[in-house]
Scaffold this motif. Structure first.
Motif, PDB file in Angstrom:
ATOM      1  N   UNK A 231      52.304  41.528  37.819  1.00 20.74           N
ATOM      2  CA  UNK A 231      50.858  41.322  37.753  1.00 20.74           C
ATOM      3  C   UNK A 231      50.349  40.635  39.018  1.00 20.74           C
ATOM      4  N   UNK A 232      51.152  39.710  39.547  1.00 21.23           N
ATOM      5  CA  UNK A 232      50.788  39.047  40.793  1.00 21.23           C
ATOM      6  C   UNK A 232      50.749  40.036  41.947  1.00 21.23           C
ATOM      7  N   UNK A 233      51.725  40.934  41.997  1.00 26.37           N
ATOM      8  CA  UNK A 233      51.762  41.941  43.064  1.00 26.37           C
ATOM      9  C   UNK A 233      50.491  42.779  43.055  1.00 26.37           C
ATOM     10  N   UNK A 234      50.055  43.208  41.874  1.00 22.23           N
ATOM     11  CA  UNK A 234      48.831  44.003  41.773  1.00 22.23           C
ATOM     12  C   UNK A 234      47.623  43.196  42.252  1.00 22.23           C
ATOM     13  N   UNK A 235      47.576  41.915  41.867  1.00 22.92           N
ATOM     14  CA  UNK A 235      46.443  41.075  42.270  1.00 22.92           C
ATOM     15  C   UNK A 235      46.369  40.933  43.788  1.00 22.92           C
ATOM     16  N   UNK A 236      47.539  40.802  44.432  1.00 22.47           N
ATOM     17  CA  UNK A 236      47.560  40.670  45.887  1.00 22.47           C
ATOM     18  C   UNK A 236      47.170  41.982  46.558  1.00 22.47           C
ATOM     19  N   UNK A 237      47.672  43.085  46.030  1.00 24.79           N
ATOM     20  CA  UNK A 237      47.386  44.391  46.625  1.00 24.79           C
ATOM     21  C   UNK A 237      45.931  44.800  46.451  1.00 24.79           C
ATOM     22  N   UNK A 238      45.417  44.639  45.246  1.00 28.27           N
ATOM     23  CA  UNK A 238      44.084  45.139  44.920  1.00 28.27           C
ATOM     24  C   UNK A 238      42.974  44.113  45.112  1.00 28.27           C
ATOM     25  N   UNK A 239      43.364  42.844  45.285  1.00 24.20           N
ATOM     26  CA  UNK A 239      42.383  41.758  45.393  1.00 24.20           C
ATOM     27  C   UNK A 239      41.486  41.709  44.156  1.00 24.20           C
ATOM     28  N   UNK A 240      42.082  41.924  43.008  1.00 22.61           N
ATOM     29  CA  UNK A 240      41.375  41.774  41.749  1.00 22.61           C
ATOM     30  C   UNK A 240      42.370  41.374  40.671  1.00 22.61           C
ATOM     31  N   UNK A 241      41.861  40.660  39.664  1.00 21.90           N
ATOM     32  CA  UNK A 241      42.737  40.151  38.609  1.00 21.90           C
ATOM     33  C   UNK A 241      42.176  40.544  37.246  1.00 21.90           C
ATOM     34  N   UNK A 242      43.040  40.488  36.253  1.00 20.37           N
ATOM     35  CA  UNK A 242      42.637  40.722  34.866  1.00 20.37           C
ATOM     36  C   UNK A 242      42.870  39.445  34.079  1.00 20.37           C
ATOM     37  N   UNK A 243      41.796  38.891  33.521  1.00 26.13           N
ATOM     38  CA  UNK A 243      41.973  37.732  32.644  1.00 26.13           C
ATOM     39  C   UNK A 243      42.759  38.154  31.399  1.00 26.13           C
ATOM     40  N   UNK A 244      43.517  37.221  30.828  1.00 27.61           N
ATOM     41  CA  UNK A 244      44.226  37.505  29.585  1.00 27.61           C
ATOM     42  C   UNK A 244      43.187  37.798  28.507  1.00 27.61           C
ATOM     43  N   UNK A 245      43.306  38.966  27.885  1.00 27.24           N
ATOM     44  CA  UNK A 245      42.331  39.350  26.869  1.00 27.24           C
ATOM     45  C   UNK A 245      41.070  39.964  27.434  1.00 27.24           C
ATOM     46  N   UNK A 246      41.003  40.141  28.754  1.00 31.65           N
ATOM     47  CA  UNK A 246      39.804  40.698  29.380  1.00 31.65           C
ATOM     48  C   UNK A 246      39.768  42.209  29.296  1.00 31.65           C
ATOM     49  N   UNK A 247      38.594  42.763  29.521  1.00 30.14           N
ATOM     50  CA  UNK A 247      38.414  44.221  29.426  1.00 30.14           C
ATOM     51  C   UNK A 247      38.083  44.865  30.763  1.00 30.14           C
ATOM     52  N   UNK A 249      38.430  44.285  35.329  1.00 33.65           N
ATOM     53  CA  UNK A 249      38.983  43.466  36.410  1.00 33.65           C
ATOM     54  C   UNK A 249      37.910  42.611  37.082  1.00 33.65           C
ATOM     55  N   UNK A 250      38.368  41.541  37.720  1.00 35.76           N
ATOM     56  CA  UNK A 250      37.486  40.609  38.422  1.00 35.76           C
ATOM     57  C   UNK A 250      37.915  40.571  39.885  1.00 35.76           C
ATOM     58  N   UNK A 251      36.985  40.833  40.792  1.00 37.42           N
ATOM     59  CA  UNK A 251      37.291  40.814  42.214  1.00 37.42           C
ATOM     60  C   UNK A 251      37.455  39.382  42.706  1.00 37.42           C
ATOM     61  N   UNK A 252      38.426  39.178  43.601  1.00 37.40           N
ATOM     62  CA  UNK A 252      38.641  37.856  44.197  1.00 37.40           C
ATOM     63  C   UNK A 252      38.880  38.020  45.696  1.00 37.40           C
ATOM     64  N   UNK A 253      38.480  37.010  46.441  1.00 39.03           N
ATOM     65  CA  UNK A 253      38.678  36.991  47.888  1.00 39.03           C
ATOM     66  C   UNK A 253      39.435  35.714  48.227  1.00 39.03           C
ATOM     67  N   UNK A 254      40.748  35.816  48.328  1.00 37.63           N
ATOM     68  CA  UNK A 254      41.562  34.637  48.576  1.00 37.63           C
ATOM     69  C   UNK A 254      42.664  34.953  49.577  1.00 37.63           C
ATOM     70  N   UNK A 255      43.187  33.886  50.148  1.00 35.84           N
ATOM     71  CA  UNK A 255      44.393  33.994  50.967  1.00 35.84           C
ATOM     72  C   UNK A 255      45.550  33.400  50.172  1.00 35.84           C
ATOM     73  N   UNK A 256      46.686  34.088  50.185  1.00 43.22           N
ATOM     74  CA  UNK A 256      47.849  33.662  49.421  1.00 43.22           C
ATOM     75  C   UNK A 256      48.875  32.986  50.341  1.00 43.22           C
TER      76      UNK A 256
END
Length: 455
Positions: A231-247, A249-256
Motif C-alpha cells: 500500500x505504501x508503494x502505491x501511495x509513493x507511485x501514485x501520490x494518493x492514498x486510501x483511508x481505511x474504510x474510504x471509498x 483516493x485522496x491526493x497528497x503532495x509530499x516528499x518521502x
C-alpha cells in the motif's frame, strides 16, 4: 515546531503564546479539550500542546489515546500552587510552566519536550562528506533512504534535509514504524473513516495527509509489514492514498524520507522487504557512519551535550578535564551518539568540581570509561596504523603495499584479527584468507598477544 494552545487566551497565556512564537513555534489555538482532540483528528497536527492546568488534562490525554493520537502536553497556569502543578504532571503533562511567563523558560521547555531542537554538530571529515551529499540532494523532491546503526543520528539528518529543502516551511512529520503495532500503523499512516473499525468514532486524518506539502519521515521502515509495504508503494507511485474504510483516493503532495538500521538489500533477499519499494525509497542513499568511524565528532558532540544539559538542569557549564577528553576519545561508543548524549547528561549531574572529570562519565551499567583501550578504533589509532603501513610504499607493488598494510595493522591491534579487519574495512574471512596466503609464502604473521583474542 507546531504548538497547539488549549484554553482561554487571557493576558498571561497570550503573552506566553507570543514568547513561544518568538522562539520559532507555529501556534494554533482552541479553547476546550474537545476542540483540541477534534483539531488533531482533523489533521491540524501538533508537535506539542500547551494546556491550561485548570482543564481536565487526564481526559484530554484519554480522548487522544482513544483516537490513537499521541502529542506531549505542557501544562501552564497563573498563580498555580505546587499541588496544582503536581496534579497536572500526575495527569500526564510532561512539564509545568508557571504564568506570568518567562521567555527563556518557555524556549527551553519547548525545546526539551518537543525534542526537535537538535542542531547538526559536525567536525569530522567523514561526516562532512555525508553532509555535502545531503546539501546536494536536499533541494530535490527525490526519496532518500538514510541508513546506519541505531543511535547515529538518522532522524537528525532527515530533519536537516527537510530544513534545506524547498518544503522547509511546510510540515515535517515523523512516524516510527517500529514503535506502532502492525494493526494500527495503517490507520496512523493513511487515516480512517468513521465506522471503519470498532472505535473509529470519527474520521481521522493520517500522517500522509498531515504532511501534505511537506516531508514525511518513515523511521525504521524495515519493520513495516509486507502487506502495508504494498500500500505504501502505491501511495509513493501514485501520490494518493486510501483511508481505511474510504471509498475514494485522496491526493497528497509530499516528499518521502526513510531510515533503516538494517541491511535492506539482505532483507529483500530474505523475502521480508519488497524490492520494488526499496528502489522507490532508495533514489539516493545517505549512510550515516557510526560514531567510532568519525572520532573527530566525539568531543564536539560531548561539549554540545554538556552545554545542553547544564542549561536544562540549571547548573554551571563546566569544561571537560584533559583526562575526560582523552577517555571520551578512546571509547568505541557502541550506542553511538545516543549513548554519548546519555553519558554526558549523567556527567553533568554527577560532576561536582570545577571541571567534569573522568569519574563523572559513566557507562549505562554505572562503570567508568576505561582508562585505556588498546583495541579502540579512534582517529589516533587509525593514523598510527596508516603511518606505519605507509613507510617505503614508493616503488612497491600494490600487492606488497597491501601485505605491509595488513601486517602493520595487525601488529597495532596486538594480533587481534577482528579489530584489524574492522580498521582495514574488510571481512574477517578475507583477512584470514590473506594471512593464510602470507603464512604459506613464509611471511611472519603477528600472533595474538596476551589479552587479545584471535577472533
Amino acid at each position: 515546531m507546531r504548538l497547539l494552545v488549549v484554553g482561554r487566551l487571557n493576558g498571561q497565556l497570550s503573552s506566553a503564546v507570543k514568547m513561544a512564537m518568538s522562539a520559532g513555534a507555529k501556534v494554533s489555538h482552541v479553547e476546550s479539550i474537545e476542540a483540541a482532540t477534534h483539531a488533531l483528528r482533523a489533521g491540524q497536527g501538533a508537535d506539542l500542546m500547551m494546556v491550561d492546568y485548570e482543564l481536565d488534562i487526564g481526559a484530554l490525554i484519554a480522548a487522544n489515546e482513544a483516537e490513537r493520537i499521541r502529542v506531549p502536553i505542557v501544562a501552564c497556569g497563573v498563580g498555580a500552587d505546587a499541588a496544582g502543578a503536581a496534579a497536572a504532571i500526575r495527569a500526564g503533562a510532561k512539564e509545568f510552566i508557571p504564568l506570568p511567563p518567562d521567555a527563556e523558560l518557555i524556549a527551553s521547555v519547548l525545546a526539551a519536550v518537543s525534542d526537535d531542537n537538535r542542531p547538526m554538530i559536525v567536525t569530522d571529515q567523514v561526516m562532512k562528506s555525508v553532509i555535502a551529499l545531503a546539501d546536494q540532494v536536499a533541494p530535490s523532491d527525490a526519496s532518500i533512504l538514510i541508513t546506519g546503526e541505531s543511535g547515529v543520528g538518522k532522524e537528525v539528518i532527515a530533519r536537516y534535509l527537510h530544513q534545506k529543502s524547498r518544503r522547509a516551511n511546510r510540515p515535517f512529520i515523523s512516524v516510527n514504524c517500529a514503535a506502532i503495532p502492525e494493526n494500527l500503523l495503517e490507520s496512523e499512516l493513511f487515516g480512517h473513516e468513521k465506522g471503519a473499525f470498532t472505535g473509529a468514532v470519527a474520521r481521522r486524518i493520517g500522517k500522509f495527509e498531515e504532511a501534505n506539502g511537506g516531508t514525511l519521515l518513515l523511521d525504521e521502515i524495515s519493520e513495516m509489514d509486507a502487506r502495508l509495504q504494498a500500500k505504501l508503494l502505491r501511495a509513493i507511485q501514485e501520490r494518493e492514498i486510501d483511508r481505511v474504510g474510504g471509498t475514494k483516493p485522496v491526493r497528497v503532495d509530499i516528499r518521502i524520507l526513510a531510515t533503516s538500521n538494517r541491511d535492506l538489500v539482505q532483507a529483500v533477499k530474505d523475502g521480508i522487504f519488497r524490492e520494488d519499494l526499496l528502489y522507490r525509497l532508495n533514489v539516493v542513499n545517505l549512510r550515516v557512519p557510526a560514531l567510532r568511524e568519525r572520532p573527530g565528532d566525539v568531543l564536539a558532540l560531548a561539549e554540545h551535550f554538556v552545554k545542553k544539559y547544564s542549561i536544562a538542569n540549571g547548573v554551571a557549564d563546566r569544561p571537560l578535564s584533559a583526562e575526560a577528553r582523552r577517555r571520551l576519545g578512546i571509547h568505541r561508543w557502541p550506542g553511538n551518539v545516543r549513548e554519548l548524549e546519555n553519558a554526558m547528561h549523567r556527567a553533568v549531574l554527577l560532576s561536582s568540581g570545577p571541571e567534569i572529570d573522568e569519574a563523572a562519565i559513566r557507562l549505562p551499567d554505572g562503570q567508568p570509561l576505561a582508562a585505556a583501550d588498546p583495541f579502540a578504533r579512534t582517529a589516533q589509532a587509525a593514523s598510527l596504523a596508516a603511518e606505519g603501513a605507509s613507510r617505503n610504499f614508493v616503488g612497491q607493488t600494490v600487492s606488497a603495499m597491501e601485505q605491509q598494510l595488513i601486517i602493520d595493522t595487525l601488529e597495532h591491534c596486538l594480533g587481534n584479527r577482528t579489530h584489524a579487519a574492522n580498521i582495514l574495512g574488510i571481512s574477517i574471512r578475507t583477512l584470514r584468507n590473506k594471512l593464510k596466503e602470507y603464512t604459506e609464502a613464509g611471511v611472519s604473521v603477528p600472533a595474538p598477544q596476551m589479552g587479545a583474542s584471535a577472533a
